[in-house]
Design an enzyme around this catalytic site. Structure first.
Site, PDB file in Angstrom:
ATOM      1  N   CYS A 234       0.855  -1.201   0.000  1.00 31.52           N
ATOM      2  CA  CYS A 234       0.000   0.000   0.000  1.00 31.52           C
ATOM      3  C   CYS A 234       0.887   1.247   0.000  1.00 31.52           C
ATOM      4  CB  CYS A 234      -0.945  -0.046   1.203  1.00 31.52           C
ATOM      5  SG  CYS A 234      -1.535   1.528   1.802  1.00 31.52           S
TER       6      CYS A 234
ATOM      7  N   CYS B  16       0.180   3.865   2.616  1.00 34.30           N
ATOM      8  CA  CYS B  16       0.657   3.503   3.963  1.00 34.30           C
ATOM      9  C   CYS B  16       2.111   3.932   4.159  1.00 34.30           C
ATOM     10  CB  CYS B  16       0.539   1.996   4.194  1.00 34.30           C
ATOM     11  SG  CYS B  16      -1.131   1.355   4.043  1.00 34.30           S
TER      12      CYS B  16
END
Ligand SMILES: *[C@@H]1O[C@H](CO)[C@@H](O)[C@H](O)[C@H]1NC(C)=O
Length: 430
Positions: free
Chosen positions: A49, A52
């Protein structure tokens, strides 16, 4: 000399990073037991991700700051790909997900992902559900720091019990306060005590059980200002408030007279017709953007006025441009009376349309980024499917042929003729 300076800067820098990291625990499957013991604020992430990764430094700062504040909240992060069974047990559905665990309770964070907001959230949900305001000065202070302020006024009562229950359910969104009547500013007069009051948009509203229904529902509906600048985050958050959102959509690049008129109409509706529309509508203005275009599926042409029903993704648009307050009022009333046809929504046809539009958008973006690759990705499955279809069709044709006796006979005859020819040819060769 310079290299030494550089090296020591680097060392300090590295040390700072390590120190910041030191306050965030990398959690594993032991978290299952760990979470029952202490208070934990956890970010669930996945290594792939990208967002993230960008968010990681903020998370380390959250850890360091809570530690320096002497908070009892432990900060952790968990790679959900390495601990997928625990992640699914904890119902983690997207990345990053932020949750606070306190005993049996779990608080899901869905506010803006900034250090200040997350820390405020952690402090809010770990504190008491309802905070008492002891004096007038403090009341003023709390008022200046909260755009929306819910206060219970009075001593103990069944209303207070309900209020505490509501507060513990909705504390993920905002703080709840209580005070005695003499702490209120002079301008606020209540006909009845106990009461629950919300201060917002420079005025206040009193909860009325008969008209407003259940307290939690009312708080959920009233927890936004009547008039506000909207963005995709606020719209998302308003989703479960159950009010319709009436807004002026602007084109920031081309501000026009019409755009200014729409905005001021909406502002007027919010400020002067609060009693009339306040219960059903939420007002605001927004720039034309991809979220809005996604919701109404590309039909927004700014400037305009549009009403969204976030409960079912439906929307309402006036047939003619609204030129006066009279026009706007009859449009908004018409919606409530069911006279204006809703567009969009999440019925089956709309969903198909949405999937079609989303797919088209994704493919266009993919094509712009990597044309050849995208073509291959699209054509390969089509090619395979095409071949299958072809195979099925031809297979079917043979079957059909078998049913047609005359043709079959002809073919048989032809085949025999061929065989004879072949045999004759073979004989000749010999
Ligand atoms: C908005 O959607 C909800 C949920 O489908 C529905 O109950 C409500 O009647 C809608 N409101 C209007 C004004 O259409």
């Amino acid at each position: 000399m310079a290299t030494m300076a550089l090296r020591s800067t680097y060392a300090v820098f590295a040390l700072a990073i390590t120190l910041a990291h030191a306050y965030v625990e990398h959690l594993d499957d032991t978290f299952k037991e760990l979470r029952k013991k202490d208070i934990w604020l956890v970010e669930f992430y996945a290594p792939w991700c990208a967002y993230c990764k960008t968010f990681e430094p903020v998370w380390y700062e959250v850890g360091a700051e809570l530690k320096s504040m002497g908070s009892e909240v432990n900060v952790g992060m968990m790679d959900c790909t390495s601990h997928s069974s625990l992640a699914s047990e904890l119902k983690i559905r997207g990345y990053p997900t932020i949750k606070l665990y306190k005993g049996e309770k779990v608080f899901h964070y869905n506010g803006p992902r900034t250090k200040a907001d997350i820390i405020e959230f952690a402090n809010r949900v770990t504190g008491p559900a309802v905070r008492a305001i002891p004096n007038q000065q403090m009341f003023q202070n709390v008022m200046t720091h909260n755009d929306i302020l819910f206060v219970y006024i009075g001593g103990s009562s069944t209303l207070k019990e309900k209020y505490v229950k509501t507060a513990s359910e909705l504390i993920v969104y905002l703080s709840f306060y209580s005070a005695l009547e003499n702490v209120l500013p002079k301008v606020v007069t209540l006909q009845e005590v106990p009461a629950v009051v919300v201060f917002k948009d420079g005025t206040f509203f009193i909860y009325d059980e008969k008209q407003d229904g259940d307290l939690t529902t009312w708080v959920n509906r009233e927890r936004f200002p009547y008039y506000t600048k909207l963005d995709s985050y606020t719209l998302y958050a308003m989703g479960d408030s159950g009010k319709l959102v009436a807004m002026a959509v602007e084109n920031e690049k081309k501000p026009s007279e019409e755009s200014i008129r729409f905005k001021s109409l909406i502002e007027t509706a919010a400020s002067e017709y609060k009693d009339h529309f306040g219960r059903d509508y939420q007002f605001g203005h927004m720039e034309e953007n991809s979220y809005l275009n996604g919701l109404v599926m590309g039909e927004v042409k700014a400037p305009c006025i549009i009403v969204l029903n976030l409960s079912n993704d439906g929307y309402f648009m006036p047939k003619k441009p609204l030129n006066s307050m009279q026009d706007l009022r009859s449009f908004l009333d018409g919606i409530l009376e069911g006279k204006v046809q809703q567009r969009g929504g999440n019925g089956a046809a709309q969903r198909v349309k949405r999937i079609y539009i989303d797919t088209k958008k994704t493919l266009t973006t993919m094509f712009e980024a990597a044309p050849i690759w995208t073509c291959l990705i699209i054509t390969i499955p089509f090619g395979v499917v095409g071949m299958l279809i072809y195979a099925t069709c031809t297979a079917k044709r043979v079957e059909e042929d078998e049913d047609e006796e005359p043709l079959r006979e002809v073919r048989k005859a032809l085949a025999q003729k061929e065989k004879k020819k072949d045999a004759a040819a073979a004989k000749k060769k010999d």
